[in-house]
Design an enzyme around this catalytic site. Structure first.
Site, PDB file in Angstrom:
ATOM      1  N   HIS A 209       0.867  -1.184   0.000  1.00 41.29           N
ATOM      2  CA  HIS A 209       0.000   0.000   0.000  1.00 41.29           C
ATOM      3  C   HIS A 209       0.906   1.237   0.000  1.00 41.29           C
ATOM      4  O   HIS A 209       1.045   1.911   1.008  1.00 41.29           O
ATOM      5  CB  HIS A 209      -0.875  -0.079   1.255  1.00 41.29           C
TER       6      HIS A 209
ATOM      7  N   CYS B 132      -3.390  10.276   5.288  1.00 45.06           N
ATOM      8  CA  CYS B 132      -2.143  10.748   5.914  1.00 45.06           C
ATOM      9  C   CYS B 132      -1.256  11.475   4.912  1.00 45.06           C
ATOM     10  O   CYS B 132      -0.063  11.646   5.139  1.00 45.06           O
ATOM     11  CB  CYS B 132      -1.380   9.578   6.523  1.00 45.06           C
TER      12      CYS B 132
ATOM     13  N   LYS C  73      -0.802  10.669   1.500  1.00 44.82           N
ATOM     14  CA  LYS C  73      -0.116   9.828   0.514  1.00 44.82           C
ATOM     15  C   LYS C  73      -0.214  10.422  -0.888  1.00 44.82           C
ATOM     16  O   LYS C  73       0.791  10.555  -1.583  1.00 44.82           O
ATOM     17  CB  LYS C  73      -0.714   8.416   0.571  1.00 44.82           C
TER      18      LYS C  73
ATOM     19  N   ASN D 116      -0.953  13.496  -1.684  1.00 45.59           N
ATOM     20  CA  ASN D 116      -0.267  14.792  -1.711  1.00 45.59           C
ATOM     21  C   ASN D 116       1.233  14.608  -1.904  1.00 45.59           C
ATOM     22  O   ASN D 116       1.875  15.356  -2.647  1.00 45.59           O
ATOM     23  CB  ASN D 116      -0.526  15.563  -0.414  1.00 45.59           C
TER      24      ASN D 116
ATOM     25  N   ASP E 191      -0.909   4.969  -4.673  1.00 45.86           N
ATOM     26  CA  ASP E 191      -1.593   4.068  -3.738  1.00 45.86           C
ATOM     27  C   ASP E 191      -0.963   2.687  -3.598  1.00 45.86           C
ATOM     28  O   ASP E 191      -0.916   2.149  -2.504  1.00 45.86           O
ATOM     29  CB  ASP E 191      -3.062   3.914  -4.164  1.00 45.86           C
TER      30      ASP E 191
END
Length: 609
Positions: A249, A273, A275, A277, A296
């Site tokens: 992930h 959290c 990711k 960005n 992702d």
């Protein structure tokens, strides 16, 4: 009803006997009105979207703002992954481990077969062949999703390499993952369909040994787009364990120095959290550039040179909309603005555009995600659902790395773990070695988000951000990570770091500005790899001092930087019983290497007394 009487089955564009017999078996069980093979063409997309608009599932958006884009509003009960209804049905219960729901596979097949009986009545059974990752890969991972949801077919075109090309790749006898999906809403003759059909009863089931996915009752992305988490993480992690690679992930980021040298990062963050960005970072330091390869999922294998190479198995971005804006993620906004996007559960403006919390310029009036009028300053509920999404093609991203479609992948220099923690965890920490890095990932804890069911704000252990996605026992998963570190010389392995952009000071203020400024942390990481930067050896690993970070031009107090980087023994003592509790939960399969790292941390803390 027999397969011979179902239109479309007799003209299947394949000679793959195992595929054909599976399709006949499913059609005879589910009783669809017809069978259609998705070809993945633009003409098919046009027909699908027109049909979805006519059904009330899609609303066509303003072409001047978002060309060829649509908004879907889900049933309020079907808005996120349902971890409580997600099962790993391994042959033996022990192989699912304590982090997964398990049911005996024979019992689950029996239960779901009865649910599937007649479930596609009045609907089209779509056959969606798809390829995960670049089709030119040495060992392409293929799948076929059967679904009765046009929303799923349209979304799969964005998220995977699907259609005729994938079917040709499967050929007459190629292996493919069987992925069966139904919304569980059969239609009687003359019955009016719902804009978002779904069923109160939901199952998202994985059979790791036979590489099968059975999903029922939900039309939502993670439960219904079976190439996403179901295949590319849960089933693929089981494949990776058996075949000696990693399905993770993780985002994949390419960072380019002023000297034009590229460094590839694979980074694991739990949902919400930062990711996406980070995957689309705009560095604020002069001379540094970033390109994205994925936001992702990363599949990583060792190359002949002993380095770990990563590919992104996906073809699109399925991002969380709220909080995405021109400041937090301008590249995501540009990707979306190019069009060809499916939005789900965001709000609709009066001029047929989309809006969500965090976007600049709050309109006075909106239609919210439940289809109700929403007024700024008056309506107390959010206009967009906290887990609302955009589904948009990767190819539109303005900073897409040229290697994004390279079947060989890219060599990973850095593995980043990260989490959302208000206290305890410093801005950045370097692991001492591979096993210590695995310990960092294995013990990460993050505050709960809206992307999954559960209480928002509580800290839960989320190892490698894979807690909901491991297709086998968590202890075996940790051991697999440790074992892979022995495949290659330590000098070839990626260096492991842990980041926390979310530490807070007094009054709950974030200590670090985040977003593009995170490039300063990545620069320190690169300089550590190149042996150019200093750092302090602390209880938990190597942490920079304020002078080790490039803070030129950044408006931040030295006090805030010091607090963001602080390693407080008292806070880490509080963490020990939480780690111990987590390891006890993992149970007898916890690798001795993880226990060794935990004992070493306790000993370092004891010396601080």
């Amino acid at each position: 009803m027999t397969s011979a009487t179902i239109p479309g089955l007799d003209t299947a564009p394949t000679n793959h006997q195992k595929l054909l017999s599976w399709l006949e078996e499913v059609a005879e069980l589910t009783h669809p009105a017809q069978v259609v093979f998705a070809d993945g063409s633009d003409e098919e997309w046009q027909q699908l979207t027109e049909r979805l608009v006519a059904a009330g599932t899609f609303k066509k958006l303003n072409d001047e703002k978002h060309p060829n884009s649509y908004l879907a509003l889900s049933d309020p009960s079907d808005v996120a992954r349902v971890e409580s209804r997600t099962f790993i049905c391994s042959e033996r219960e022990i192989d699912a481990g304590p982090t997964n729901n398990w049911m005996d596979p024979a019992e689950m097949r029996s239960t779901m077969t009865e649910l599937y009986r007649g479930c596609m009545r009045g609907r089209t059974m779509w056959v969606v062949p798809f390829c995960m990752g670049p089709p030119g890969a040495e060992d392409p991972k293929l799948g076929v999703e059967i679904t009765d949801s046009e929303y799923v077919v349209a979304s799969m075109k964005v998220m995977t390499r699907m259609g005729t090309s994938a079917l040709e790749k499967i050929g007459d006898d190629g292996f493919f993952v069987k992925a069966l999906h139904s919304v569980g809403a059969p239609l009687q003759p003359g019955q009016q369909d719902m804009p978002w059909p779904c069923n109160e009863t939901k199952y998202i089931t994985h059979f790791p040994e036979t590489r099968e996915i059975w999903s029922y009752g939900s039309g939502y992305g993670g439960n219904a787009l079976l190439g996403k988490k179901c295949y590319s993480l849960r089933i693929a992690s089981a494949m990776a364990h058996d075949e000696g690679w990693l399905a993770e992930h993780m985002l994949i980021l390419k960072l380019i120095s002023p000297e034009n040298k590229a460094y590839y990062f694979a980074a694991a963050f739990p949902s919400a959290c930062g990711k996406t960005n980070l995957a689309m970072l705009q560095p604020t330091i002069p001379g540094w550039r970033a390109e994205t390869l994925g936001d992702d999922i990363a599949w990583m294998r060792f190359g002949k040179d002993g380095r770990l190479y990563a590919v992104n198995p996906e073809f699109g971005f399925f991002g969380v909309a709220p909080g995405t804006n021109w400041k937090s993620n301008p590249n995501a906004m540009r990707t979306i603005a190019a069009g060809n996007t499916v939005f789900t559960n965001v709000a609709l403006t009066d001029d047929n555009d989309v809006w969500w919390e965090g976007l600049e310029g709050e309109p006075a009036h909106l239609i919210d995600w439940k289809g109700n009028d929403w007024y700024a300053g008056k309506t107390e509920t959010p206009a967009a659902h906290s887990n609302s999404r955009y589904c948009t093609p990767m190819s539109q991203c303005p900073i897409l790395a040229p290697e994004w479609d390279d079947p060989r992948g890219v060599p990973i220099s850095v593995i980043l773990f990260g989490a959302r923690r208000k206290t305890t965890v410093p801005l950045v920490t370097q692991a001492r070695n591979w096993q210590h890095g695995v310990f960092m990932g294995a013990t990460m804890g993050s505050e709960q988000t809206a992307a999954a069911e559960g209480k928002v704000g509580t800290v839960r252990r989320d190892p490698m951000a894979m807690l909901p996605f491991m297709g086998y026992h968590v202890g075996d998963y940790f051991q697999h990570w440790i074992d892979l570190g022995k495949h290659s010389d330590e000098s070839n392995l990626p260096k492991v770091f842990f980041v926390n952009w979310f530490r807070r000071g007094e009054g709950g203020k974030f200590l670090w500005p985040g977003f593009g400024e995170n490039s300063r942390v990545l620069k320190w990481i690169v300089d550590r790899i190149e042996h150019k930067a200093g750092g302090q050896d602390t209880l938990i690993g190597i942490v920079p001092t304020a002078t080790d970070l490039d803070l030129d031009g950044l408006d931040i107090s030295s006090d805030d930087v010091a607090k963001a980087l602080a390693v407080d023994p008292a806070e880490w003592r509080n963490e020990l019983p939480l780690i111990e509790e987590w390891f006890e939960f993992v149970g007898d399969k916890l690798p001795s290497g993880m226990q060794d790292e935990f004992e070493a941390l306790k000993q370092r803390l004891a010396k601080e007394d």
